[in-house]
Design an enzyme around this catalytic site. Sequence first.
Site, PDB file in Angstrom:
ATOM      1  N   GLY A  13      61.313 -14.903 115.259  1.00 14.69           N
ATOM      2  CA  GLY A  13      61.549 -16.349 115.389  1.00 14.69           C
ATOM      3  C   GLY A  13      60.923 -16.918 116.654  1.00 14.69           C
ATOM      4  O   GLY A  13      61.584 -17.577 117.441  1.00 14.69           O
ATOM      5  N   SER A  15      58.350 -19.078 116.799  1.00 12.72           N
ATOM      6  CA  SER A  15      57.521 -20.273 116.564  1.00 12.72           C
ATOM      7  C   SER A  15      58.091 -21.564 117.143  1.00 12.72           C
ATOM      8  O   SER A  15      57.402 -22.583 117.185  1.00 12.72           O
ATOM      9  CB  SER A  15      57.317 -20.449 115.051  1.00 12.72           C
ATOM     10  OG  SER A  15      58.560 -20.376 114.378  1.00 12.72           O
ATOM     11  N   ARG A  16      59.350 -21.515 117.568  1.00 10.49           N
ATOM     12  CA  ARG A  16      59.988 -22.738 118.107  1.00 10.49           C
ATOM     13  C   ARG A  16      61.064 -22.324 119.103  1.00 10.49           C
ATOM     14  O   ARG A  16      61.476 -21.173 119.159  1.00 10.49           O
ATOM     15  CB  ARG A  16      60.670 -23.534 116.988  1.00 10.49           C
ATOM     16  CG  ARG A  16      59.737 -24.143 116.005  1.00 10.49           C
ATOM     17  CD  ARG A  16      60.457 -25.012 114.988  1.00 10.49           C
ATOM     18  NE  ARG A  16      61.121 -24.227 113.959  1.00 10.49           N
ATOM     19  CZ  ARG A  16      62.415 -24.320 113.668  1.00 10.49           C
ATOM     20  NH1 ARG A  16      63.191 -25.144 114.338  1.00 10.49           N
ATOM     21  NH2 ARG A  16      62.951 -23.589 112.702  1.00 10.49           N
ATOM     22  N   ASP A  64      60.030 -12.999 106.808  1.00  7.30           N
ATOM     23  CA  ASP A  64      61.412 -13.463 106.628  1.00  7.30           C
ATOM     24  C   ASP A  64      62.323 -12.349 107.130  1.00  7.30           C
ATOM     25  O   ASP A  64      62.441 -11.300 106.481  1.00  7.30           O
ATOM     26  CB  ASP A  64      61.669 -13.759 105.147  1.00  7.30           C
ATOM     27  CG  ASP A  64      63.100 -14.202 104.900  1.00  7.30           C
ATOM     28  OD1 ASP A  64      63.896 -14.258 105.873  1.00  7.30           O
ATOM     29  OD2 ASP A  64      63.435 -14.493 103.738  1.00  7.30           O
ATOM     30  N   ASN A  91      65.695 -12.526 117.959  1.00  7.44           N
ATOM     31  CA  ASN A  91      66.005 -13.914 118.314  1.00  7.44           C
ATOM     32  C   ASN A  91      66.192 -14.829 117.108  1.00  7.44           C
ATOM     33  O   ASN A  91      66.952 -15.795 117.185  1.00  7.44           O
ATOM     34  CB  ASN A  91      64.871 -14.461 119.198  1.00  7.44           C
ATOM     35  CG  ASN A  91      64.916 -15.970 119.318  1.00  7.44           C
ATOM     36  OD1 ASN A  91      65.726 -16.528 120.053  1.00  7.44           O
ATOM     37  ND2 ASN A  91      64.054 -16.661 118.555  1.00  7.44           N
ATOM     38  N   SER A 143      75.333 -15.539 121.233  1.00  9.39           N
ATOM     39  CA  SER A 143      75.765 -16.914 121.563  1.00  9.39           C
ATOM     40  C   SER A 143      77.170 -16.797 122.128  1.00  9.39           C
ATOM     41  O   SER A 143      77.926 -15.889 121.732  1.00  9.39           O
ATOM     42  CB  SER A 143      75.796 -17.773 120.294  1.00  9.39           C
ATOM     43  OG  SER A 143      76.563 -18.950 120.539  1.00  9.39           O
ATOM     44  N   TYR A 156      78.461 -18.354 111.578  1.00  8.35           N
ATOM     45  CA  TYR A 156      77.603 -18.202 112.763  1.00  8.35           C
ATOM     46  C   TYR A 156      78.320 -17.394 113.852  1.00  8.35           C
ATOM     47  O   TYR A 156      77.750 -16.458 114.426  1.00  8.35           O
ATOM     48  CB  TYR A 156      77.223 -19.590 113.271  1.00  8.35           C
ATOM     49  CG  TYR A 156      76.257 -19.611 114.428  1.00  8.35           C
ATOM     50  CD1 TYR A 156      74.899 -19.365 114.237  1.00  8.35           C
ATOM     51  CD2 TYR A 156      76.700 -19.884 115.722  1.00  8.35           C
ATOM     52  CE1 TYR A 156      74.010 -19.398 115.306  1.00  8.35           C
ATOM     53  CE2 TYR A 156      75.818 -19.916 116.792  1.00  8.35           C
ATOM     54  CZ  TYR A 156      74.471 -19.680 116.577  1.00  8.35           C
ATOM     55  OH  TYR A 156      73.594 -19.704 117.632  1.00  8.35           O
ATOM     56  N   ALA A 158      80.784 -15.290 113.519  1.00  9.01           N
ATOM     57  CA  ALA A 158      80.939 -13.897 113.091  1.00  9.01           C
ATOM     58  C   ALA A 158      79.617 -13.136 113.263  1.00  9.01           C
ATOM     59  O   ALA A 158      79.610 -11.979 113.689  1.00  9.01           O
ATOM     60  CB  ALA A 158      81.399 -13.841 111.630  1.00  9.01           C
ATOM     61  N   LYS A 160      77.328 -13.700 115.459  1.00 13.96           N
ATOM     62  CA  LYS A 160      77.058 -13.487 116.890  1.00 13.96           C
ATOM     63  C   LYS A 160      78.047 -12.491 117.495  1.00 13.96           C
ATOM     64  O   LYS A 160      77.699 -11.735 118.401  1.00 13.96           O
ATOM     65  CB  LYS A 160      77.088 -14.830 117.636  1.00 13.96           C
ATOM     66  CG  LYS A 160      76.005 -15.811 117.180  1.00 13.96           C
ATOM     67  CD  LYS A 160      74.612 -15.225 117.351  1.00 13.96           C
ATOM     68  CE  LYS A 160      73.512 -16.206 117.024  1.00 13.96           C
ATOM     69  NZ  LYS A 160      72.160 -15.645 117.225  1.00 13.96           N
TER      70      LYS A 160
HETATM   71  P1  NAP Z   1      65.408 -22.910 116.425  1.00  9.39           P
HETATM   72  O1  NAP Z   1      64.790 -23.861 117.396  1.00  9.39           O
HETATM   73  O2  NAP Z   1      66.037 -23.438 115.199  1.00  9.39           O
HETATM   74  O3  NAP Z   1      64.310 -21.797 116.044  1.00  9.39           O
HETATM   75  C1  NAP Z   1      64.669 -20.774 115.159  1.00  9.39           C
HETATM   76  C2  NAP Z   1      63.542 -19.773 115.063  1.00  9.39           C
HETATM   77  O4  NAP Z   1      63.959 -18.727 114.177  1.00  9.39           O
HETATM   78  C3  NAP Z   1      62.267 -20.358 114.483  1.00  9.39           C
HETATM   79  O5  NAP Z   1      61.161 -19.713 115.057  1.00  9.39           O
HETATM   80  C4  NAP Z   1      62.385 -19.996 112.986  1.00  9.39           C
HETATM   81  O6  NAP Z   1      61.143 -19.892 112.311  1.00  9.39           O
HETATM   82  C5  NAP Z   1      63.008 -18.619 113.116  1.00  9.39           C
HETATM   83  N1  NAP Z   1      63.679 -18.212 111.885  1.00  9.39           N
HETATM   84  C6  NAP Z   1      64.789 -18.738 111.311  1.00  9.39           C
HETATM   85  N2  NAP Z   1      65.074 -18.093 110.181  1.00  9.39           N
HETATM   86  C7  NAP Z   1      64.136 -17.118 110.045  1.00  9.39           C
HETATM   87  C8  NAP Z   1      63.891 -16.116 109.071  1.00  9.39           C
HETATM   88  N3  NAP Z   1      64.676 -15.952 107.991  1.00  9.39           N
HETATM   89  N4  NAP Z   1      62.830 -15.307 109.258  1.00  9.39           N
HETATM   90  C9  NAP Z   1      62.033 -15.443 110.330  1.00  9.39           C
HETATM   91  N5  NAP Z   1      62.204 -16.369 111.291  1.00  9.39           N
HETATM   92  C10 NAP Z   1      63.237 -17.198 111.135  1.00  9.39           C
HETATM   93  O7  NAP Z   1      66.554 -22.036 117.125  1.00  9.39           O
HETATM   94  P2  NAP Z   1      66.852 -21.766 118.679  1.00  9.39           P
HETATM   95  O8  NAP Z   1      67.801 -22.790 119.144  1.00  9.39           O
HETATM   96  O9  NAP Z   1      65.586 -21.516 119.417  1.00  9.39           O
HETATM   97  O10 NAP Z   1      67.688 -20.409 118.540  1.00  9.39           O
HETATM   98  C11 NAP Z   1      67.108 -19.137 118.764  1.00  9.39           C
HETATM   99  C12 NAP Z   1      68.237 -18.118 118.855  1.00  9.39           C
HETATM  100  O11 NAP Z   1      69.126 -18.480 119.906  1.00  9.39           O
HETATM  101  C13 NAP Z   1      69.092 -18.045 117.589  1.00  9.39           C
HETATM  102  O12 NAP Z   1      69.481 -16.715 117.344  1.00  9.39           O
HETATM  103  C14 NAP Z   1      70.304 -18.889 117.946  1.00  9.39           C
HETATM  104  O13 NAP Z   1      71.439 -18.522 117.204  1.00  9.39           O
HETATM  105  C15 NAP Z   1      70.446 -18.556 119.422  1.00  9.39           C
HETATM  106  N6  NAP Z   1      71.212 -19.550 120.176  1.00  9.39           N
HETATM  107  C16 NAP Z   1      70.793 -20.836 120.273  1.00  9.39           C
HETATM  108  C17 NAP Z   1      71.536 -21.754 121.004  1.00  9.39           C
HETATM  109  C18 NAP Z   1      71.131 -23.195 121.174  1.00  9.39           C
HETATM  110  O14 NAP Z   1      71.922 -23.950 121.763  1.00  9.39           O
HETATM  111  N7  NAP Z   1      69.971 -23.611 120.713  1.00  9.39           N
HETATM  112  C19 NAP Z   1      72.735 -21.337 121.600  1.00  9.39           C
HETATM  113  C20 NAP Z   1      73.119 -20.019 121.486  1.00  9.39           C
HETATM  114  C21 NAP Z   1      72.347 -19.123 120.768  1.00  9.39           C
HETATM  115  P3  NAP Z   1      60.486 -21.214 111.601  1.00  9.39           P
HETATM  116  O15 NAP Z   1      59.997 -22.070 112.742  1.00  9.39           O
HETATM  117  O16 NAP Z   1      59.369 -20.703 110.795  1.00  9.39           O
HETATM  118  O17 NAP Z   1      61.587 -21.862 110.818  1.00  9.39           O
END
Ligand code: NAP
Length: 248
Positions: A13, A15-16, A64, A91, A143, A156, A158, A160
């Site tokens: 993950g 890409s973003r 995926d 991630n 998280s 979510y 569960a 984490k």
């Molecule tokens: P995000 O901006 O939504 O980015 C999610 C990333 O995961 C994207 O690169 C997406 O790819 C990829 N992804 C999702 N489903 C996938 C799949 N089935 N196969 C391959 N790639 C997949 O999320 P984020 O906020 O950066 O979160 C990243 C991590 O941090 C996650 O595990 C999230 O639970 C954790 N986290 C985030 C926060 C927060 O506040 N943002 C807080 C605590 C923990 P595409 O771009 O192709 O969709």
Amino acid sequence: MSSLQDKVIVVTGGSRGIGEAIVRHCAAAGAKVHFTYRSSSANADTIVANLAAKNLSAVSHKCDVASPDDVQALIETVVKAEGAIHGLVNNAGITRDGLVMRMKDEDWDAVIDTNLKSAFTASRAVARPMMKQRNGRIVNIGSIVGQTGNAGQVNYSASKAGLIGLTKSLAKELASRNILVNCVAPGYVATDMTDKLTEEQTQAFEKNIPMQRSATPEEVATVVAFFLSDASGYVTGQVLNVDGGLAA
Ligand code: NAP
């Protein structure tokens, strides 16, 4: 910045959001980064091109992570191309929020498969090459809701919480081979995932954070890089919250 010179690192993950920040940080620290995306191919191409323009190394893979076959093929491809794998960052993650009475089985399954099962299948795939090398790092992105819980996020939370058990068990299983496994648990980070919240919800959330603000993705990436680097050579099985004091 801790050096990751020539380390081969896989980030799921990438890409973003947080994953992209981890990819950019690791590449800037000298790593050969391989990262996955599910659908954001344009973003992935831009990241690779930006880094290449700075003579930094990153390769993107469509994968995926909820598919064990995709994950196994990804790791085999990277090991074949690079001859080694030093670090794995689990991630990739999604949310499918809803109150428990209305939550569909598919929302539970999608979140568990993407956030938790993928970390198991990817860790299983890297275990053999890392054991052969007698060296490796696995970092799971958890998280704080895996520790505190959160209404509307039973799936979510569960997933984490499960990552913490996975981290601690894997750490014990692999420590004798010098494979270190840790978990970085962010609180609230400004990304597409949290963009779904209204301005009001965001402000209410930030008011409860002792530091009174959300984290940047880079603030998470620097901690992940610490766990990937030689600077953390005697640390394993730990959960480090990056949450501005929220769960303190
Ligand atoms: P995000 O901006 O939504 O980015 C999610 C990333 O995961 C994207 O690169 C997406 O790819 C990829 N992804 C999702 N489903 C996938 C799949 N089935 N196969 C391959 N790639 C997949 O999320 P984020 O906020 O950066 O979160 C990243 C991590 O941090 C996650 O595990 C999230 O639970 C954790 N986290 C985030 C926060 C927060 O506040 N943002 C807080 C605590 C923990 P595409 O771009 O192709 O969709």
